[in-house]
Design an enzyme around this catalytic site. Structure first.
Site, PDB file in Angstrom:
ATOM      1  N   CYS A 114       0.820  -1.229   0.000  1.00 20.87           N
ATOM      2  CA  CYS A 114       0.000   0.000   0.000  1.00 20.87           C
ATOM      3  C   CYS A 114       0.848   1.270   0.000  1.00 20.87           C
ATOM      4  CB  CYS A 114      -0.941   0.000   1.197  1.00 20.87           C
ATOM      5  SG  CYS A 114      -1.915  -1.505   1.337  1.00 20.87           S
ATOM      6  N   HIS A 247      -3.480   6.941   2.833  1.00 23.42           N
ATOM      7  CA  HIS A 247      -3.870   5.641   2.293  1.00 23.42           C
ATOM      8  C   HIS A 247      -5.247   5.305   2.857  1.00 23.42           C
ATOM      9  CE1 HIS A 247      -4.096   1.505   1.296  1.00 23.42           C
ATOM     10  NE2 HIS A 247      -3.775   1.043   2.499  1.00 23.42           N
ATOM     11  N   ASN A 277     -10.088  -0.352   0.215  1.00 23.91           N
ATOM     12  CA  ASN A 277      -8.620  -0.331   0.213  1.00 23.91           C
ATOM     13  C   ASN A 277      -8.106  -0.835  -1.135  1.00 23.91           C
ATOM     14  OD1 ASN A 277      -5.901  -0.721   0.598  1.00 23.91           O
ATOM     15  ND2 ASN A 277      -6.105  -1.754   2.570  1.00 23.91           N
TER      16      ASN A 277
HETATM   17  N1  ACO Z   1     -18.668  -9.226   8.970  1.00 25.19           N
HETATM   18  C1  ACO Z   1     -19.178  -9.620  10.157  1.00 25.19           C
HETATM   19  N2  ACO Z   1     -18.408 -10.122  11.138  1.00 25.19           N
HETATM   20  C2  ACO Z   1     -17.094 -10.217  10.917  1.00 25.19           C
HETATM   21  C3  ACO Z   1     -16.509  -9.842   9.685  1.00 25.19           C
HETATM   22  C4  ACO Z   1     -17.354  -9.335   8.696  1.00 25.19           C
HETATM   23  N3  ACO Z   1     -16.899  -8.928   7.501  1.00 25.19           N
HETATM   24  N4  ACO Z   1     -15.179 -10.060   9.771  1.00 25.19           N
HETATM   25  C5  ACO Z   1     -14.921 -10.554  10.989  1.00 25.19           C
HETATM   26  N5  ACO Z   1     -16.089 -10.668  11.678  1.00 25.19           N
HETATM   27  C6  ACO Z   1     -16.285 -11.149  13.041  1.00 25.19           C
HETATM   28  C7  ACO Z   1     -15.137 -12.010  13.525  1.00 25.19           C
HETATM   29  O1  ACO Z   1     -15.308 -13.344  13.086  1.00 25.19           O
HETATM   30  C8  ACO Z   1     -15.261 -11.883  15.012  1.00 25.19           C
HETATM   31  O2  ACO Z   1     -16.284 -12.726  15.463  1.00 25.19           O
HETATM   32  P1  ACO Z   1     -16.154 -13.516  16.856  1.00 25.19           P
HETATM   33  O3  ACO Z   1     -16.050 -12.452  17.899  1.00 25.19           O
HETATM   34  O4  ACO Z   1     -17.408 -14.309  16.910  1.00 25.19           O
HETATM   35  O5  ACO Z   1     -14.919 -14.335  16.732  1.00 25.19           O
HETATM   36  C9  ACO Z   1     -15.755 -10.431  15.209  1.00 25.19           C
HETATM   37  O6  ACO Z   1     -16.299 -10.041  13.938  1.00 25.19           O
HETATM   38  C10 ACO Z   1     -14.671  -9.470  15.602  1.00 25.19           C
HETATM   39  O7  ACO Z   1     -13.561  -9.680  14.765  1.00 25.19           O
HETATM   40  P2  ACO Z   1     -12.250  -8.816  14.892  1.00 25.19           P
HETATM   41  O8  ACO Z   1     -11.232  -9.294  13.919  1.00 25.19           O
HETATM   42  O9  ACO Z   1     -11.869  -8.740  16.345  1.00 25.19           O
HETATM   43  O10 ACO Z   1     -12.805  -7.389  14.437  1.00 25.19           O
HETATM   44  P3  ACO Z   1     -12.130  -5.998  14.563  1.00 25.19           P
HETATM   45  O11 ACO Z   1     -12.958  -5.109  15.383  1.00 25.19           O
HETATM   46  O12 ACO Z   1     -10.665  -6.089  14.870  1.00 25.19           O
HETATM   47  O13 ACO Z   1     -12.246  -5.462  13.057  1.00 25.19           O
HETATM   48  C11 ACO Z   1     -10.939  -5.191  11.069  1.00 25.19           C
HETATM   49  C12 ACO Z   1     -11.626  -6.175  12.005  1.00 25.19           C
HETATM   50  C13 ACO Z   1     -11.970  -4.291  10.431  1.00 25.19           C
HETATM   51  C14 ACO Z   1     -10.213  -6.010  10.002  1.00 25.19           C
HETATM   52  C15 ACO Z   1      -9.927  -4.334  11.889  1.00 25.19           C
HETATM   53  O14 ACO Z   1      -9.098  -5.153  12.667  1.00 25.19           O
HETATM   54  C16 ACO Z   1      -9.091  -3.495  10.999  1.00 25.19           C
HETATM   55  O15 ACO Z   1      -9.569  -2.573  10.389  1.00 25.19           O
HETATM   56  N6  ACO Z   1      -7.791  -3.768  10.899  1.00 25.19           N
HETATM   57  C17 ACO Z   1      -6.924  -3.095   9.991  1.00 25.19           C
HETATM   58  C18 ACO Z   1      -6.756  -3.976   8.826  1.00 25.19           C
HETATM   59  C19 ACO Z   1      -6.550  -3.245   7.522  1.00 25.19           C
HETATM   60  O16 ACO Z   1      -6.854  -2.101   7.361  1.00 25.19           O
HETATM   61  N7  ACO Z   1      -6.028  -4.007   6.604  1.00 25.19           N
HETATM   62  C20 ACO Z   1      -5.837  -3.543   5.284  1.00 25.19           C
HETATM   63  C21 ACO Z   1      -4.530  -3.892   4.755  1.00 25.19           C
HETATM   64  S1  ACO Z   1      -3.270  -3.066   5.586  1.00 25.19           S
HETATM   65  C22 ACO Z   1      -3.428  -1.528   5.242  1.00 25.19           C
HETATM   66  O17 ACO Z   1      -3.740  -1.187   4.161  1.00 25.19           O
HETATM   67  C23 ACO Z   1      -3.208  -0.594   6.353  1.00 25.19           C
END
Ligand code: ACO
Length: 320
Positions: A114, A247, A277
């Site tokens: 990215c 980004h 993204n």
């Molecule tokens: N829809 C519904 N539920 C979901 C989804 C979805 N799409 N994805 C995960 N869940 C569930 C999980 O299974 C979990 O369920 P559980 O509690 O029963 O096990 C629950 O939601 C919570 O999951 P977490 O992974 O703890 O959710 P979190 O609040 O951390 O959010 C997210 C996840 C959005 C990915 C967050 O961690 C994030 O934004 N991270 C940054 C990642 C990113 O931006 N990556 C892009 C590439 S890197 C970059 O460009 C910077």
């Protein structure tokens, strides 16, 4: 003294738009879950003809037009991508051919996930200031939809396809003011697609893998620090930044970085809701939208920042 500055910017999004509600028909998710955690509402998805190089060329043509530059005036092409058309030749070579550039200018891809567009910009700046090039075409282009597992709701809701480009040219007046690029391979396993060809067979992962919470935590810290370091090293006060062009991975990461700089949301270009993204394409897509919507004006100061797999991250301070 020679500097480099942005002469023109362009971008392209594939026609097909997929909303969160569309995605909820594919995996168990909801518009509410996705929007609350990421700020994403929709993403654009490439069709079979939208190869990464084709998206790149469409963005590049718009940038060349805005820069009032003929293709053969370009004397270096750098494409940031993790989803190039082939292992080789580079997407940059394909772009050169498709734009009809016949001057044998160097063309290569860089892989900084990215952060790829910023890495390309810093390299272009160095080429120009070092007298090795006068007009450089830099592109961030991705078809991430092809390396996303559409059955994995943890990742498939986050990404989209698109391309953005800029023409950088030599100038007597400063454009790129300062930059700081970083990487830390210790975090390679947090966000990766660790597959490879081996004797005619694909070994390892075929899709993006990510530890979302680890990425989130590192991104907020690293981006806040690199943004601050960049303006501090440039002796540039945060209040003089007209636009933060981040980004577009996640609106919560963006908000945290803006807050650390003391910048209100009105000074942030936000496209994550409609683009999701798009990795290396995300910053030039946001830059182009900001310019075309009349928000970003000539003479204003912009801070670009972003992070991706590697980790690779950085920030660029520039006068548009
Ligand atoms: N829809 C519904 N539920 C979901 C989804 C979805 N799409 N994805 C995960 N869940 C569930 C999980 O299974 C979990 O369920 P559980 O509690 O029963 O096990 C629950 O939601 C919570 O999951 P977490 O992974 O703890 O959710 P979190 O609040 O951390 O959010 C997210 C996840 C959005 C990915 C967050 O961690 C994030 O934004 N991270 C940054 C990642 C990113 O931006 N990556 C892009 C590439 S890197 C970059 O460009 C910077």
């Amino acid at each position: 003294m020679t500097y480099s500055r942005i002469l023109g910017v362009g971008s392209f999004l594939p026609e097909k738009r997929m909303t969160n509600d569309d995605l909820a028909k594919v995996v168990e998710t909801s518009d509410e879950w996705i929007f609350q955690r990421t700020g994403i509402k929709a993403r654009h998805i490439a069709d079979d003809f939208d190869t990464t190089s084709n998206l790149a060329v469409k963005a590049a043509r718009r940038a060349l037009q805005q820069a009032d530059t003929a293709p053969n005036e370009i004397d270096l092409i750098i494409v940031g991508t993790v989803t190039g058309d082939y292992a080789f030749p580079s997407t940059a070579c394909l772009v050169q051919q498709k734009l009809g550039i016949t001057n044998n200018c160097p063309a290569f891809d860089i892989q900084a996930a990215c952060a790829g567009f910023m890495y390309a910009m810093v390299m272009a700046d160095a080429y120009i200031r070092g007298g090795l090039a006068k007009k450089v075409l830099i592109i961030g282009a991705e078809t991430l939809s092809r390396i996303v597992n559409w059955q994995d709701r943890n990742t498939c809701v986050l990404f989209g396809d698109g391309a953005g480009a800029a023409v950088l040219g030599a100038s007597d007046e400063p454009g790129i003011l300062h930059s700081k690029m970083c990487a830390d391979g210790e975090f390679a396993s947090v966000l990766h697609m660790d597959g490879r060809m081996n004797n005619g067979e694909w070994n390892g992962a075929k899709f993006i893998n990510m530890d979302g919470q680890a990425v989130f935590k590192f991104a907020v810290k690293a981006l806040s620090e690199v943004a601050k370091d960049t303006i501090t090293e440039a002796n540039f006060p945060a209040e003089k930044i007209d636009w933060l062009v981040p980004h577009q991975a996640n609106s919560r990461i963006i908000d945290a970085t803006a807050k650390h700089l003391g910048l209100p949301r009105e000074k942030v270009i936000l496209t994550v809701a409609e683009h999701a993204n798009t990795s290396a394409a995300s910053i030039p897509l946001a830059l182009d939208e900001g310019i075309r919507e009349g928000k970003i004006k000539r003479g204003q100061h912009l801070l670009l920042e972003g992070i991706g797999g590697g980790f690779a991250w950085g920030a660029v301070l520039l006068r548009y």
